[in-house]
Design an enzyme around this catalytic site. Structure first.
Site, PDB file in Angstrom:
ATOM      1  N   LYS A 118       0.958  -1.060   0.137  1.00  0.00           N
ATOM      2  CA  LYS A 118       0.008   0.052  -0.101  1.00  0.00           C
ATOM      3  C   LYS A 118       0.755   1.220  -0.086  1.00  0.00           C
ATOM      4  O   LYS A 118       1.581   1.559   0.955  1.00  0.00           O
ATOM      5  CB  LYS A 118      -0.984  -0.213   1.302  1.00  0.00           C
ATOM      6  CG  LYS A 118      -2.068   1.211   1.192  1.00  0.00           C
ATOM      7  CD  LYS A 118      -2.822   0.730   2.248  1.00  0.00           C
ATOM      8  CE  LYS A 118      -4.153   1.977   2.244  1.00  0.00           C
ATOM      9  NZ  LYS A 118      -3.602   3.277   2.458  1.00  0.00           N
ATOM     10  N   ASP A 120       2.167   4.871   0.061  1.00  0.00           N
ATOM     11  CA  ASP A 120       1.881   5.941   0.884  1.00  0.00           C
ATOM     12  C   ASP A 120       2.049   7.392   0.098  1.00  0.00           C
ATOM     13  O   ASP A 120       3.073   7.984   0.162  1.00  0.00           O
ATOM     14  CB  ASP A 120       2.637   6.026   2.181  1.00  0.00           C
ATOM     15  CG  ASP A 120       1.730   7.151   3.071  1.00  0.00           C
ATOM     16  OD1 ASP A 120       0.588   7.290   2.752  1.00  0.00           O
ATOM     17  OD2 ASP A 120       2.061   7.373   4.370  1.00  0.00           O
ATOM     18  N   TYR A 225      -2.186   0.735  -9.834  1.00  0.00           N
ATOM     19  CA  TYR A 225      -2.796  -0.379  -9.327  1.00  0.00           C
ATOM     20  C   TYR A 225      -4.117  -1.157  -9.789  1.00  0.00           C
ATOM     21  O   TYR A 225      -4.578  -1.865  -9.306  1.00  0.00           O
ATOM     22  CB  TYR A 225      -2.756  -0.523  -7.652  1.00  0.00           C
ATOM     23  CG  TYR A 225      -3.498   0.695  -7.150  1.00  0.00           C
ATOM     24  CD1 TYR A 225      -4.869   1.078  -7.273  1.00  0.00           C
ATOM     25  CD2 TYR A 225      -2.827   1.892  -6.556  1.00  0.00           C
ATOM     26  CE1 TYR A 225      -5.518   1.885  -6.908  1.00  0.00           C
ATOM     27  CE2 TYR A 225      -3.395   2.870  -6.053  1.00  0.00           C
ATOM     28  CZ  TYR A 225      -4.782   2.924  -6.277  1.00  0.00           C
ATOM     29  OH  TYR A 225      -5.352   4.034  -5.702  1.00  0.00           O
ATOM     30  N   CYS A 407      -1.290  24.756  42.638  1.00  0.00           N
ATOM     31  CA  CYS A 407      -1.707  24.771  41.301  1.00  0.00           C
ATOM     32  C   CYS A 407      -0.784  26.003  40.630  1.00  0.00           C
ATOM     33  O   CYS A 407      -0.532  26.968  41.093  1.00  0.00           O
ATOM     34  CB  CYS A 407      -3.078  25.398  41.407  1.00  0.00           C
ATOM     35  SG  CYS A 407      -3.626  25.804  39.759  1.00  0.00           S
ATOM     36  N   CYS A 410      -3.075  29.437  40.164  1.00  0.00           N
ATOM     37  CA  CYS A 410      -3.514  30.295  41.453  1.00  0.00           C
ATOM     38  C   CYS A 410      -2.923  29.731  42.714  1.00  0.00           C
ATOM     39  O   CYS A 410      -3.279  30.328  43.838  1.00  0.00           O
ATOM     40  CB  CYS A 410      -5.277  29.614  41.580  1.00  0.00           C
ATOM     41  SG  CYS A 410      -5.419  28.253  42.237  1.00  0.00           S
ATOM     42  N   CYS A 425      -6.860  20.970  41.121  1.00  0.00           N
ATOM     43  CA  CYS A 425      -6.986  22.098  41.836  1.00  0.00           C
ATOM     44  C   CYS A 425      -8.248  22.343  42.256  1.00  0.00           C
ATOM     45  O   CYS A 425      -9.231  22.337  41.246  1.00  0.00           O
ATOM     46  CB  CYS A 425      -6.372  23.438  40.971  1.00  0.00           C
ATOM     47  SG  CYS A 425      -6.868  24.868  41.559  1.00  0.00           S
ATOM     48  N   CYS A 430      -9.663  29.440  40.329  1.00  0.00           N
ATOM     49  CA  CYS A 430      -8.678  29.426  39.793  1.00  0.00           C
ATOM     50  C   CYS A 430      -8.934  29.836  38.386  1.00  0.00           C
ATOM     51  O   CYS A 430      -9.521  29.571  37.609  1.00  0.00           O
ATOM     52  CB  CYS A 430      -8.293  28.250  39.896  1.00  0.00           C
ATOM     53  SG  CYS A 430      -7.019  27.476  38.656  1.00  0.00           S
TER      54      CYS A 430
HETATM   55  S1  IVH Z   1      -6.786  -0.441  -4.441  1.00  0.00           S
HETATM   56  C1  IVH Z   1     -11.519   0.700  -3.902  1.00  0.00           C
HETATM   57  N1  IVH Z   1      -4.106  -0.643  -4.488  1.00  0.00           N
HETATM   58  O1  IVH Z   1      -5.045   3.552  -0.536  1.00  0.00           O
HETATM   59  C2  IVH Z   1     -10.169   1.363  -3.573  1.00  0.00           C
HETATM   60  N2  IVH Z   1      -4.929   1.187  -3.366  1.00  0.00           N
HETATM   61  O2  IVH Z   1      -7.939   3.398   0.949  1.00  0.00           O
HETATM   62  C3  IVH Z   1      -9.115   0.311  -4.352  1.00  0.00           C
HETATM   63  N3  IVH Z   1      -3.341   2.709  -2.267  1.00  0.00           N
HETATM   64  O3  IVH Z   1      -7.227   5.661  -1.978  1.00  0.00           O
HETATM   65  C4  IVH Z   1      -7.792   1.094  -3.905  1.00  0.00           C
HETATM   66  N4  IVH Z   1      -1.783   1.571  -2.787  1.00  0.00           N
HETATM   67  O4  IVH Z   1      -4.721   5.614  -2.640  1.00  0.00           O
HETATM   68  C5  IVH Z   1      -5.052   0.294  -4.001  1.00  0.00           C
HETATM   69  N5  IVH Z   1      -1.765  -1.088  -4.198  1.00  0.00           N
HETATM   70  C6  IVH Z   1      -3.058  -0.388  -3.867  1.00  0.00           C
HETATM   71  C7  IVH Z   1      -2.697   0.691  -3.119  1.00  0.00           C
HETATM   72  C8  IVH Z   1      -3.845   1.398  -3.016  1.00  0.00           C
HETATM   73  C9  IVH Z   1      -2.081   2.559  -2.345  1.00  0.00           C
HETATM   74  C10 IVH Z   1      -4.002   3.732  -1.502  1.00  0.00           C
HETATM   75  C11 IVH Z   1      -5.068   4.620  -2.499  1.00  0.00           C
HETATM   76  C12 IVH Z   1      -6.627   4.492  -2.037  1.00  0.00           C
HETATM   77  C13 IVH Z   1      -6.231   3.856  -0.626  1.00  0.00           C
HETATM   78  C14 IVH Z   1      -7.240   2.726  -0.180  1.00  0.00           C
END
Ligand code: IVH
Length: 671
Positions: A118, A120, A225, A407, A410, A425, A430
């Site tokens: 996932k 970021d 993705y 305190c 006060c 207190c 106060c």
């Molecule tokens: S799939 C229905 N795959 O995570 C949502 N999301 O809360 C399908 N994200 O808004 C998302 N890596 O910005 C998917 N490999 C990944 C991801 C990914 C980051 C983020 C994306 C999305 C949030 C999900």
């Protein structure tokens, strides 16, 4: 003519070669030529394009440097909503997710999962028509995003032309690699500009620049993705979709894994929790997706997220830092709370400088000394907490923290009430408690006095214009006009807002008085039940306990409160001032039970927040019923100002809009 044709051919040739080199470099991470050779060819192309701008192609690498400055981002309606994912936090919850999936699929059908990193960053939707990149947008609220095409065109791993002339929409995560983020912040520091808190903010900030030339310099990248929409071709699984988008020229993340059992899913998730530090980009979890599209369809969606996927969030990161000092605050009820002042340290993407210590017992329990090395983490990934002390690092100079006996505000003796951990207190006069009490009285769930926030309350108190809540209703126009930042208009608005609250229904006043244990819901129950202040005042403990929602502790507190002669005096004064003392509201079951301090409010975020990214703050507010807008106007109810807040803060002050700092915001979220 022949020359023109030749130039066109040469431009075509160079564009295609350069795009192929860039594809190998940025998408496949397998450079074909040296940087010098690439630069040389690019210069050749640029020269020709300058001589014949009409021949420049829409996928020319020159586009990557960024086009015209925009005035604003246009709104984009997504063809398919961009949903978010549900979260799971541990092995048990992963297994629960698997069980729900299996239940949804029914007997005899087993899911195969694809687990992915996932990333970021921020979600974007890229739209292609006949293989040409035509529009790129942010997720926005999921339905409507912003058109950031010009900025996205500068990301070299986003193809401007695909390898097939298809109509397709793909979704992915745009991000800033860790190394680029560090470099950017080093540069910001040199220029004495505020740094970005984390790579996600830096990526989002870069893509929200109106000048695409800035985005172009920010070294952004993307992983695609999923496919949003595809015309004229069928895919039957998520992995097939991934290989198809790869074939079209998009960059996908290669770390994904097929998992046929939930054990494999758990192993993958836990494995990455340790390995993620070694990745060149930030990830905040693992996305677990059912692979077969038929099964995805069968499982469907809830209102917010698919049932066929979820996000495993890594356990809160624990970080070591030094406790510099312990600061104390006196709250509305007199409770003294210690806060740890820490050597600033990045935790889960933000720089943490303070953390709650709750009470003295916690300090004793973990034997915390000033100067100690401590581990901290963010509970729920938001609020920083001190978790533990690392005594092995002690050098001997650490000092034991002593709670004061008096305190700070006060100087009256602090007391520990039997059965309570907190030190209090108990002086009703106060100043710290009075100010906190006044702030509470005017707050939204209490009297809700528009434009009367913490700052103005402190100002009025310091100028001795208010000492108790009755004084608010005695404020004079000419006194207020003498105060700093109080113009005629703001004074008139303030007086009008105060006047309007005289008609509030009883429960608002009851909650505002700050009787112990009486929250806004209990206040409503009491008001509905007794209808007038008078009747409530003469209620016995038994009368109160007979009400379903009222327990012994609260009944005691209510009776004790009304027994105080100062309270009777205050209430009489309020009656004389014309404050309504009866219940006007609807029956309790008709009202919104989940009211929060944010519900229905229009909120503006400004400045840099330390503990939370802007997007996160927005999501937290929206989840609590508030809405976040971009600019301050008379319709704004509240401004949340981080550090280095500028013109929005000034405007909010001018308009007398309630202003919170980040600490207050976090406190309210925690409630
Ligand atoms: S799939 C229905 N795959 O995570 C949502 N999301 O809360 C399908 N994200 O808004 C998302 N890596 O910005 C998917 N490999 C990944 C991801 C990914 C980051 C983020 C994306 C999305 C949030 C999900």
């Amino acid at each position: 003519m022949a020359a023109f044709e030749e130039v066109k051919q040469e431009i075509d040739r160079l564009t295609e070669i350069l795009n192929d080199y860039a594809y190998h470099y940025y998408v496949l991470d397998e450079p074909k030529v040296s940087d010098a050779e690439y630069d040389h060819l690019l210069r050749e192309l640029t020269k020709l394009e300058e001589q014949h701008p009409e021949l420049m192609r829409d996928d020319s690498p020159s586009i990557r440097v960024g086009g015209e400055i925009l005035e604003q981002f246009n709104k984009v309606q997504h063809n398919l909503p961009m949903l978010s994912l549900s979260n799971v936090f541990d092995e048990q919850e992963i297994r629960d997710f698997d069980r729900r999936v299996r239940q949804g699929l029914g007997e005899g059908e087993s899911p195969v999962y694809i687990c992915e990193l996932k990333i970021d960053g921020l979600a974007v939707n890229l739209k292609y028509e006949q293989g040409r990149f035509v529009q790129g947008a942010t997720r926005g609220d999921g339905t409507t995003g912003e058109d950031i095409t010009s900025n996205l065109k500068t990301i070299p791993s986003i193809p401007l032309r695909l390898k097939e002339e298809v109509d397709i929409e793909v979704r992915g995560e745009a991000f800033m690699p860790k190394r680029s983020f560090e470099k950017l912040n080093e540069e910001k520091e040199k220029n004495e500009e505020p740094p970005f808190a984390n790579p996600r903010n830096a990526a989002a900030g870069s893509l929200r620049q109106l000048n695409p030339k800035i985005a172009a310099k920010r070294n952004l990248d993307i992983f695609i993705y999923s496919i949003g929409q595809l015309n004229g071709r069928e895919v039957t699984s998520h992995h097939e979709a991934l290989s198809y988008v790869e074939k079209l020229g998009f960059k996908t993340n290669k770390e994904y894994k097929y998992c046929e059992t939930v054990e494999e899913v758990v192993e993958y998730c836990e494995g990455w929790a340790d390995k993620r530090a070694d990745l060149p980009y930030e990830i905040d979890g693992i996305v677990i997706k059912v692979d077969a599209l038929k099964q995805q369809e069968k499982l469907g969606f809830t209102a917010k997220s698919p049932r066929w996927a979820t996000a495993y969030k890594f356990p809160a990161e624990e970080v070591v830092t030094t406790l510099i000092d312990i600061e104390l605050n006196v709250g509305r009820t007199g409770v003294v709370t210690p806060t740890a002042i820490l050597e600033p340290v990045p935790v889960a993407g933000t720089i943490v400088k303070r953390a709650s210590l709750h009470n003295e017992d916690l300090i004793r329990e973990i034997d915390l000394k000033i100067g100690d090395k401590v581990t901290i983490k963010k509970a729920g990934d938001i609020i920083p907490k001190v978790v533990n002390v690392l005594p092995e690092y002690r050098k001997g100079g650490e000092t034991t923290f002593q709670m004061p006996e008096e305190c700070l505000a006060c100087e009256s003796d602090l007391v520990r009430i039997e059965g309570e951990v907190a030190l209090r207190c108990v002086n009703p006069k106060c100043p710290a408690q009075i100010v906190e009490g006044l702030i509470h009285f005017v707050s939204r769930n209490a009297m809700n006095i528009d434009g009367l926030g913490e700052r103005v309350i402190i100002q009025l108190f310091e100028h001795e214009l208010i000492e108790d809540v009755a004084d608010l209703y005695k404020l004079k126009r000419e006194e207020l006009l003498k105060l700093e930042r109080m113009g005629e208009k703001s004074v008139d608005n303030l007086l009008k807002a105060i006047e309007a609250t005289k008609d509030n229904s009883l429960e608002k006043l009851l909650f505002g008085l700050g009787i112990r244990y009486v929250g806004s819901k209990a206040a409503r129950t009491l008001a509905e039940h007794f209808e007038t202040m008078d009747k409530l005042q003469s209620a016995t403990k038994e009368d109160l306990e007979n009400i379903n929602e009222i327990g012994t502790k609260m009944a005691d507190a209510v009776v004790t409160y009304f027994e105080q002669p100062e309270v009777t005096e205050l209430l009489n004064e309020l009656i004389d001032l014309g404050i309504n003392m009866s219940y006007k509201g609807p029956k309790i079951d008709e009202t919104e039970q989940n009211d929060t301090i944010f519900s229905g409010k229009t909120i503006v975020l400004t400045g840099t927040m330390e503990q939370m990214a802007r997007g996160e703050a927005k999501a937290e507010i929206e989840a609590r019923g508030g809405s976040v807008t971009g600019s301050v106007s008379s319709k704004t109810d509240l401004l949340i100002a981080g550090e280095k807040a500028g013109s929005k803060l000034k405007k909010a002050q001018d308009l007398n809009i309630e202003i919170w700092d980040e600490a207050r915001f976090l406190e309210e979220l925690e409630k």
